[in-house]
Design a protein around this motif. Sequence first.
Motif, PDB file in Angstrom:
ATOM      1  N   GLN A  82       0.839  -1.210   0.000  1.00  0.00           N
ATOM      2  CA  GLN A  82       0.000   0.000   0.000  1.00  0.00           C
ATOM      3  C   GLN A  82       0.868   1.251   0.000  1.00  0.00           C
ATOM      4  O   GLN A  82       0.622   2.212  -0.720  1.00  0.00           O
ATOM      5  N   ASP A  83       1.907   1.234   0.816  1.00  0.00           N
ATOM      6  CA  ASP A  83       2.907   2.292   0.824  1.00  0.00           C
ATOM      7  C   ASP A  83       4.014   1.858  -0.132  1.00  0.00           C
ATOM      8  O   ASP A  83       4.578   0.777   0.000  1.00  0.00           O
ATOM      9  N   ALA A  84       4.342   2.705  -1.113  1.00  0.00           N
ATOM     10  CA  ALA A  84       5.294   2.324  -2.151  1.00  0.00           C
ATOM     11  C   ALA A  84       6.655   1.927  -1.589  1.00  0.00           C
ATOM     12  O   ALA A  84       7.384   1.146  -2.206  1.00  0.00           O
ATOM     13  N   GLN A  85       7.042   2.451  -0.429  1.00  0.00           N
ATOM     14  CA  GLN A  85       8.287   2.092   0.234  1.00  0.00           C
ATOM     15  C   GLN A  85       9.501   2.262  -0.674  1.00  0.00           C
ATOM     16  O   GLN A  85      10.367   1.383  -0.776  1.00  0.00           O
ATOM     17  N   LEU A  86       9.573   3.403  -1.350  1.00  0.00           N
ATOM     18  CA  LEU A  86      10.731   3.714  -2.183  1.00  0.00           C
ATOM     19  C   LEU A  86      11.860   4.258  -1.317  1.00  0.00           C
ATOM     20  O   LEU A  86      11.632   4.807  -0.240  1.00  0.00           O
ATOM     21  N   PHE A  87      13.096   4.123  -1.799  1.00  0.00           N
ATOM     22  CA  PHE A  87      14.240   4.691  -1.097  1.00  0.00           C
ATOM     23  C   PHE A  87      14.280   6.194  -1.363  1.00  0.00           C
ATOM     24  O   PHE A  87      14.456   6.618  -2.508  1.00  0.00           O
ATOM     25  N   PRO A  88      14.118   7.027  -0.339  1.00  0.00           N
ATOM     26  CA  PRO A  88      13.982   8.468  -0.562  1.00  0.00           C
ATOM     27  C   PRO A  88      15.236   9.127  -1.115  1.00  0.00           C
ATOM     28  O   PRO A  88      15.151  10.170  -1.781  1.00  0.00           O
ATOM     29  N   HIS A  89      16.429   8.536  -0.863  1.00  0.00           N
ATOM     30  CA  HIS A  89      17.680   9.157  -1.304  1.00  0.00           C
ATOM     31  C   HIS A  89      18.073   8.751  -2.718  1.00  0.00           C
ATOM     32  O   HIS A  89      19.060   9.267  -3.261  1.00  0.00           O
TER      33      HIS A  89
END
Length: 366
Positions: A82-89
């Motif tokens: 549900q939350d894409a959980q991408l690496f923000p950096h």
Amino acid sequence: MIRVDVALKLGDFDLDVDFENGAGITALFGRSGSGKSMTINLIAGLRRPDRGCIVLDGRVLVDTEANIFVPAYRRRVGLVFQDAQLFPHLSVRQNLLFGRWFAPKAAANIPFGPVVETLGIGHLLERKPARLSGGEKQRVAMGRALLASPEILLMDEPLASLDTERKLEILPLIESLRDNLRIPIVYVSHAVDEVARLASRVVVLDNGHVVAAGTVEDVLGPGLSGTGLSRFARSSVVAGRLAAVDAAYDLTEISHPAGTIWLTGRAGPIGREARVVIRATDITLAKTPAQNLSVRTTLAGTVAGIEAEDDGPLAGVSIDLDGHGHLFALATRKAIDELALRPGDRVYALVKSVALDERAVAAAEA
């Protein structure tokens, strides 16, 4: 093909599920807390079952009797949450390529270019996740999962955090993945419109157990009896053929052996099969064909069963439609008594066209 037969006890909750899934999408459907996400976690290897086995294309991932447990990173499973959980950096491109780390060297890799093109994210490759909308993040998450060249794709409520417009953008992309990649997909949802549009098979969970399993048309509607869903969440799915367009009134005609279903607007190419979601609260019942009403859709069938609590105000009526398919309608017990409806009676289900969401109508799976 995936075979799942597992049990797990967590506190007071007992999960015991058993199902199979081939190519296409199998939906795990049910209200919150029914065990859908827990099942996904067991398939992914994020939890160990107390008992059972999981077999993917002949490869044993879990067998508690043989003491086999393949760790998550070796399972060739693509995960979309549900939350894409991408690496923000990392940029979008770097997030996508991260999936390659988990693809075995000998695996037939899914090409980067076609994935980017299918998901429509080529213009986003240099952006960081903070500059993406919710729908764009989910596209990237799907791309990252696919570029790991998985043998199965697990999608856990991937559209739950999106508004209706973003959902309508993502649904065709999931259909494209379903039809073009031909890998098994297990899709968790409690939204009937998503399941109706995407799935070829539905497994209904309630309180940790499978209470119904089969085709979308057979399971949704009457098959949800006893699952505790709100009356406003009870819906049926009817499959028919897009037959014609009434250009003068901008209506689409869907042909079904039980009658004609009319949709507002245009639902797609004429001639293809389509599925329509009909809410139980949007159906009016009659014992004779209705005349001189604004209702455009009348579907004929036979009463298969009636659910009613002795002291409750409502009753549920299961209807076997002429030809194929089923409907579940809700009415007051008083109305059912005054109509003197009984199992085996002929009945006509009336549905207003304005109650049907043409945006949720989708082609039946190829």
